[in-house]
Design a protein around this motif. Structure first.
Motif: not given
Length: 439
Positions: A146-148, A151-153, A167-173, A178-180
């Motif tokens: 991954f490279s976050l 601007d781009d995840k 589901d995980f993308e929703k958690a990322l958003d 604030k968290h890794t």
């Protein structure tokens, strides 16, 4: 194992790299880091404290909020010690790891090796996460898992199943910044069935998560002492309470302590746990049978010296290293005799299947360890720091040269240079203050 640690604007480090590669294909299993007081040895270890926080920040913040809110609602005053230090530990923020007075971002990059395959994990931050990247196995080849950034995840297609990715993308958003990502993954693993996670997250990503998250850290600042995942031997506590199902673990600890302590202390004949079973719990306390004044006497271990009790923590680390884990230990020699520590560490370095990285002032070790294992944090007159491996000094490190003597003579830097202190001036100042004449 860690192959390198690169830091930029991290606490007292402007730009520094600790390279732990022995050869292109081999990583060093034992590293001893030296330096004068204030050179940054504990700050180096705090990199792994940061890693612990960055993996567990969501969980720790929840615990912190629960404690403080409940205390406020119940009108409970939080005691200064030890609760205050506990609250400090679980409420650590990104700014705690930033260089003071620096406007540039802080970067932490950790090179690692898992099952013979190298990769790296990096994170850049100010008071928020700016970018995060993991390079390791993507399928059968190495690449970015991954490279976050804000601007781009980008997450490689094979990292999560298609059903779980949404589901995980929703958690990322919701949480990233604030968290890794690793903190988000930690939260997901705590809230969801482990089998579900293992079925929907790539083995490579989970391997990195488990490997980095089980690093065993002992850090003097907060007396932090944790295998990050709890997968290894937790600690050799000399008293406490365990579920009765863990009695075999206690028996194993007892056997290991007997093997180690009897070898290290000639007056100790054996150690054992005194047990009291109540309901489904075991109350235990460690005792030693010692030769004192021509008689063998039974001594509760909490009567032992601070150094001897502290040695139990070192032995916990030793077992973790022999079990193939990575251990980072700050001021490992604190309170323990130099000769005893020299014997313990040199023996452990030979038996280790994992990796042991320590900070120390014990110069006796330099008489017996390999020059490739010894590092010095060198600091110039402008406060710039460099991690120097003593082996890199070449001709000055030979069998006929005593590495310890050369270090104490200042050949590698990392020692204090001070003139004689004039205490008479201080005494005169105190006397004038007593007469009411001090400025």
């Amino acid at each position: 194992m860690f192959t390198y640690v690169k830091l930029k604007n991290f606490k007292s480090f402007g730009n520094i790299c600790f390279d732990f590669k022995k050869t292109q294909k081999e990583t060093k299993k034992f590293i001893a880091i030296y330096g004068e007081n204030g050179s940054g040895k504990s700050n180096f270890v705090s990199v792994f404290e940061f890693m612990y926080y960055s993996f567990n920040s969501i969980k720790l913040n929840d615990v912190y909020n629960l404690i403080t809110v409940n205390a406020k609602e119940l009108s409970i005053k939080v005691p200064q010690m030890p609760m205050n230090s506990i609250l400090n530990q679980i409420s650590m923020k990104l700014n705690d790891y930033r260089m003071i007075g620096c406007s540039e971002p802080t970067t932490v990059e950790l090179g690692f090796e898992i099952d013979g395959i190298e990769g790296y994990y990096s994170v850049k931050f100010t008071d928020i996460i700016l970018s995060e990247e993991l390079y390791y196995l993507c399928g059968k080849k190495r690449g970015k898992i991954f490279s976050l950034n804000s601007d781009d995840k980008k997450v490689s297609s094979g990292s999560f199943s298609s059903d779980y990715m949404e589901d995980f993308e929703k958690a990322l958003d919701k949480y990233w910044g604030k968290h890794t990502l690793f903190a988000i993954l930690c939260r997901e693993m705590n809230e969801k069935n482990p089998h579900y996670i293992e079925s929907n997250v790539s083995k490579a990503l989970l391997d990195v998560y488990y490997s980095l998250n089980k690093t065993f850290v002992s850090y003097t600042k907060y007396d932090l002492h944790v295998p990050l995942s709890g997968s290894g031997v937790e600690s050799y506590s000399y008293d406490g309470i365990l579920p009765i199902k863990d009695e075999k673990l206690l028996d194993t600890n007892e056997k290991i302590l007997n093997e180690l302590l009897v070898q290290l202390y000639p007056d100790i004949k054996c150690v054992y746990y005194e047990k009291k079973i109540k309901n489904d719990k075991i109350e235990y306390s460690l005792h030693a049978k010692k030769v004192i004044a021509n008689a063998i006497r039974d001594i509760p271990f909490d009567y032992e010296s601070t150094g001897t009790r502290g040695l139990l923590r070192v032995l916990s680390a030793a077992v973790a290293v022999m079990n193939g884990e990575t251990v980072i230990y700050d001021e490992i020699d604190s309170g323990i005799h130099d000769l005893l520590m020299k014997t313990l560490i040199t023996s452990l370095a030979k038996a280790a299947s994992g990796q042991l990285i320590i900070t120390t002032h014990n110069t006796l070790l330099l008489e017996s360890i390999d020059s490739q294992s010894a590092y010095v944090i060198y600091m110039d007159c402008d406060g710039n720091k460099e991690a120097r491996c003593i082996a890199d000094y070449g001709d000055r490190v030979q069998k006929n040269n005593n590495m310890r003597n050369l270090y104490l003579k200042g050949m590698y830097g990392g020692i204090p240079y001070t003139s004689e202190i004039d205490f008479s001036y201080i005494l005169n100042t105190i006397e004038r203050a007593g007469d009411g004449n001090a400025e």
